[in-house]
Design a protein around this motif. Structure first.
Motif, PDB file in Angstrom:
ATOM      1  N   LEU A  19       0.825  -1.210   0.000  1.00  0.00           N
ATOM      2  CA  LEU A  19       0.000   0.000   0.000  1.00  0.00           C
ATOM      3  C   LEU A  19       0.858   1.258   0.000  1.00  0.00           C
ATOM      4  CD1 LEU A  19      -2.777  -1.152   2.484  1.00  0.00           C
ATOM      5  CD2 LEU A  19      -2.955  -0.929  -0.017  1.00  0.00           C
ATOM      6  N   LYS A  20       1.972   1.218   0.711  1.00  0.00           N
ATOM      7  CA  LYS A  20       2.884   2.352   0.704  1.00  0.00           C
ATOM      8  C   LYS A  20       3.411   2.598  -0.707  1.00  0.00           C
ATOM      9  CE  LYS A  20       7.198   4.063   2.631  1.00  0.00           C
ATOM     10  NZ  LYS A  20       8.369   3.767   3.470  1.00  0.00           N
ATOM     11  N   GLU A  21       3.830   1.549  -1.391  1.00  0.00           N
ATOM     12  CA  GLU A  21       4.310   1.690  -2.771  1.00  0.00           C
ATOM     13  C   GLU A  21       3.212   2.217  -3.693  1.00  0.00           C
ATOM     14  OE1 GLU A  21       6.050  -1.983  -4.130  1.00  0.00           O
ATOM     15  OE2 GLU A  21       7.431  -2.056  -2.435  1.00  0.00           O
ATOM     16  N   LEU A  22       1.986   1.743  -3.483  1.00  0.00           N
ATOM     17  CA  LEU A  22       0.859   2.220  -4.279  1.00  0.00           C
ATOM     18  C   LEU A  22       0.687   3.735  -4.127  1.00  0.00           C
ATOM     19  CD1 LEU A  22      -1.922   1.450  -5.816  1.00  0.00           C
ATOM     20  CD2 LEU A  22      -2.888   1.721  -3.542  1.00  0.00           C
ATOM     21  N   PHE A  23       0.689   4.216  -2.886  1.00  0.00           N
ATOM     22  CA  PHE A  23       0.501   5.649  -2.669  1.00  0.00           C
ATOM     23  C   PHE A  23       1.728   6.460  -3.091  1.00  0.00           C
ATOM     24  CE2 PHE A  23      -3.201   4.306  -0.357  1.00  0.00           C
ATOM     25  CZ  PHE A  23      -4.099   5.338  -0.618  1.00  0.00           C
ATOM     26  N   GLU A  24       2.923   5.908  -2.941  1.00  0.00           N
ATOM     27  CA  GLU A  24       4.114   6.611  -3.449  1.00  0.00           C
ATOM     28  C   GLU A  24       3.982   6.852  -4.948  1.00  0.00           C
ATOM     29  OE1 GLU A  24       7.564   5.093  -0.316  1.00  0.00           O
ATOM     30  OE2 GLU A  24       7.220   3.950  -2.154  1.00  0.00           O
ATOM     31  N   ASN A  25       3.491   5.853  -5.658  1.00  0.00           N
ATOM     32  CA  ASN A  25       3.299   6.012  -7.104  1.00  0.00           C
ATOM     33  C   ASN A  25       2.149   6.953  -7.420  1.00  0.00           C
ATOM     34  OD1 ASN A  25       5.212   4.240  -8.745  1.00  0.00           O
ATOM     35  ND2 ASN A  25       4.595   2.892  -7.086  1.00  0.00           N
ATOM     36  N   ALA A  26       1.109   6.947  -6.590  1.00  0.00           N
ATOM     37  CA  ALA A  26      -0.064   7.789  -6.837  1.00  0.00           C
ATOM     38  C   ALA A  26       0.237   9.269  -6.639  1.00  0.00           C
ATOM     39  CB  ALA A  26      -1.216   7.367  -5.939  1.00  0.00           C
ATOM     40  N   VAL A  27       1.235   9.598  -5.837  1.00  0.00           N
ATOM     41  CA  VAL A  27       1.571  11.012  -5.592  1.00  0.00           C
ATOM     42  C   VAL A  27       2.829  11.445  -6.344  1.00  0.00           C
ATOM     43  CG1 VAL A  27       0.465  10.928  -3.333  1.00  0.00           C
ATOM     44  CG2 VAL A  27       2.943  10.599  -3.482  1.00  0.00           C
ATOM     45  N   MET A  28       3.421  10.549  -7.098  1.00  0.00           N
ATOM     46  CA  MET A  28       4.675  10.827  -7.793  1.00  0.00           C
ATOM     47  C   MET A  28       4.526  11.917  -8.859  1.00  0.00           C
ATOM     48  SD  MET A  28       7.138   8.061  -9.688  1.00  0.00           S
ATOM     49  CE  MET A  28       7.102   6.997  -8.260  1.00  0.00           C
ATOM     50  N   GLU A  29       3.435  11.847  -9.614  1.00  0.00           N
ATOM     51  CA  GLU A  29       3.210  12.796 -10.710  1.00  0.00           C
ATOM     52  C   GLU A  29       2.298  13.925 -10.253  1.00  0.00           C
ATOM     53  OE1 GLU A  29       4.425  12.615 -13.865  1.00  0.00           O
ATOM     54  OE2 GLU A  29       5.466  10.710 -13.590  1.00  0.00           O
ATOM     55  N   GLU A  30       2.442  15.066 -10.891  1.00  0.00           N
ATOM     56  CA  GLU A  30       1.538  16.185 -10.636  1.00  0.00           C
ATOM     57  C   GLU A  30       0.182  15.887 -11.276  1.00  0.00           C
ATOM     58  OE1 GLU A  30       2.115  18.963  -8.769  1.00  0.00           O
ATOM     59  OE2 GLU A  30       4.011  18.017  -8.234  1.00  0.00           O
ATOM     60  N   PRO A  31      -0.901  16.512 -10.778  1.00  0.00           N
ATOM     61  CA  PRO A  31      -2.210  16.321 -11.404  1.00  0.00           C
ATOM     62  C   PRO A  31      -2.162  16.750 -12.865  1.00  0.00           C
ATOM     63  CG  PRO A  31      -2.413  17.450  -9.314  1.00  0.00           C
ATOM     64  CD  PRO A  31      -0.947  17.364  -9.620  1.00  0.00           C
ATOM     65  N   PRO A  32      -2.901  16.143 -13.744  1.00  0.00           N
ATOM     66  CA  PRO A  32      -4.003  15.223 -13.470  1.00  0.00           C
ATOM     67  C   PRO A  32      -3.570  13.764 -13.347  1.00  0.00           C
ATOM     68  CG  PRO A  32      -3.962  15.695 -15.804  1.00  0.00           C
ATOM     69  CD  PRO A  32      -2.860  16.513 -15.168  1.00  0.00           C
ATOM     70  N   LYS A  33      -2.276  13.464 -13.512  1.00  0.00           N
ATOM     71  CA  LYS A  33      -1.827  12.069 -13.408  1.00  0.00           C
ATOM     72  C   LYS A  33      -1.755  11.581 -11.973  1.00  0.00           C
ATOM     73  CE  LYS A  33       1.022  11.914 -17.571  1.00  0.00           C
ATOM     74  NZ  LYS A  33       2.394  11.705 -18.054  1.00  0.00           N
ATOM     75  N   GLY A  34      -1.435  12.462 -11.047  1.00  0.00           N
ATOM     76  CA  GLY A  34      -1.256  12.054  -9.660  1.00  0.00           C
ATOM     77  C   GLY A  34      -2.195  12.781  -8.725  1.00  0.00           C
ATOM     78  N   ILE A  35      -2.146  12.405  -7.448  1.00  0.00           N
ATOM     79  CA  ILE A  35      -2.962  13.045  -6.423  1.00  0.00           C
ATOM     80  C   ILE A  35      -2.336  14.398  -6.090  1.00  0.00           C
ATOM     81  CG2 ILE A  35      -3.837  12.879  -4.066  1.00  0.00           C
ATOM     82  CD1 ILE A  35      -3.659   9.823  -4.322  1.00  0.00           C
ATOM     83  N   ALA A  36      -3.163  15.429  -6.099  1.00  0.00           N
ATOM     84  CA  ALA A  36      -2.678  16.793  -5.872  1.00  0.00           C
ATOM     85  C   ALA A  36      -2.338  17.032  -4.405  1.00  0.00           C
ATOM     86  CB  ALA A  36      -3.731  17.798  -6.321  1.00  0.00           C
ATOM     87  N   HIS A  37      -1.312  17.850  -4.200  1.00  0.00           N
ATOM     88  CA  HIS A  37      -0.944  18.274  -2.847  1.00  0.00           C
ATOM     89  C   HIS A  37      -1.795  19.477  -2.455  1.00  0.00           C
ATOM     90  CE1 HIS A  37       1.294  19.516   0.645  1.00  0.00           C
ATOM     91  NE2 HIS A  37       1.483  20.699   0.099  1.00  0.00           N
ATOM     92  N   ASN A  38      -2.345  19.422  -1.262  1.00  0.00           N
ATOM     93  CA  ASN A  38      -3.043  20.550  -0.665  1.00  0.00           C
ATOM     94  C   ASN A  38      -2.979  20.330   0.838  1.00  0.00           C
ATOM     95  OD1 ASN A  38      -5.039  22.218   0.571  1.00  0.00           O
ATOM     96  ND2 ASN A  38      -6.082  22.402  -1.386  1.00  0.00           N
ATOM     97  N   PRO A  39      -2.420  21.290   1.579  1.00  0.00           N
ATOM     98  CA  PRO A  39      -2.261  21.071   3.021  1.00  0.00           C
ATOM     99  C   PRO A  39      -3.583  20.855   3.764  1.00  0.00           C
ATOM    100  CG  PRO A  39      -1.590  23.296   2.411  1.00  0.00           C
ATOM    101  CD  PRO A  39      -1.878  22.572   1.146  1.00  0.00           C
ATOM    102  N   GLN A  40      -4.700  21.256   3.175  1.00  0.00           N
ATOM    103  CA  GLN A  40      -6.002  21.082   3.830  1.00  0.00           C
ATOM    104  C   GLN A  40      -6.737  19.828   3.355  1.00  0.00           C
ATOM    105  OE1 GLN A  40      -7.662  24.861   2.707  1.00  0.00           O
ATOM    106  NE2 GLN A  40      -7.259  25.708   4.741  1.00  0.00           N
ATOM    107  N   SER A  41      -6.212  19.158   2.379  1.00  0.00           N
ATOM    108  CA  SER A  41      -6.894  18.011   1.794  1.00  0.00           C
ATOM    109  C   SER A  41      -6.661  16.752   2.621  1.00  0.00           C
ATOM    110  CB  SER A  41      -6.407  17.797   0.364  1.00  0.00           C
ATOM    111  OG  SER A  41      -7.062  16.704  -0.214  1.00  0.00           O
TER     112      SER A  41
END
Length: 193
Positions: A109-131
């Motif tokens: 699961l850690k590897e899955l999320f590392e890959n999911a946040v690797m790319e900037e949106p729209p390919k990856g999960i966006a960073h937002n301190p409130q999200s």
């Protein structure tokens, strides 16, 4: 491209009430509290789903033999077992330590999320301190080369949590405390970063 393959050699769970060893899957709830840096928490109380007919590589049209989701049909019987009871029965049925299997699941699961946040949106999960994010991962175990290997079946964003609330009364309280109040309870959550 993701390879899709039927799990031919699943780890089975003995259910005398169902007449033998059946397929099962495990659902882990994951809370994503930060993308940069990646910080996620896994709810220690996992959820289980079981087939109702002993498994064999035959009769592929028999739903209750090859599927584990029994809570959406009118005539299907949902087997309920809490994770603590499952662990007791697991250790009676297998020599494989669950904490080792769970460590492999957490690493997957850690590897899955590392890959999911690797790319900037729209390919990856966006960073937002409130999200914040609430996910559920459904996992089946497979016998491979004398080892138990976790296999990710699917992951859901904002999953159905009805059973979670029925099985564990404080489930959503614990989730909201962590996601929105920053109260990390190590008795309830495992953290990976």
């Amino acid at each position: 491209k993701i390879a899709q393959k039927y799990i031919e050699n699943p780890v089975l769970f003995n259910r005398p009430d169902a007449g033998g060893k059946v397929k099962f899957d495990v659902r882990y709830v994951i809370l994503l509290t930060s993308v940069k840096p990646l910080v996620a928490h896994i709810y220690k109380n996992f959820f289980l789903r079981f087939s109702n007919v002993p498994f064999s590589m035959s009769d592929f049209d028999v739903y209750e033999k090859h599927f584990t989701v029994m809570n959406y049909g009118d005539n299907l019987v949902l087997k309920h077992i809490k994770c603590a009871d499952f662990l007791t029965q697991w250790h009676e049925q297998y020599e494989h330590r669950w904490d080792k299997i769970e460590a492999d699941i957490c690493e997957m699961l850690k590897e899955l999320f590392e890959n999911a946040v690797m790319e900037e949106p729209p390919k990856g999960i966006a960073h937002n301190p409130q999200s914040r994010g609430l996910y559920a991962a459904d996992i089946m175990l497979s016998h491979e080369n004398d080892k138990i290997q976790p296999k990710l079946l699917e992951i859901n964003f904002v999953p159905d949590m009805k059973r979670a609330c029925e099985y564990y009364n404080d489930c959503y309280n614990d989730i909201f405390k962590l996601l929105f109040l920053g109260q990390d309870n190590i008795e309830v959550f495992k953290r990976f970063a």
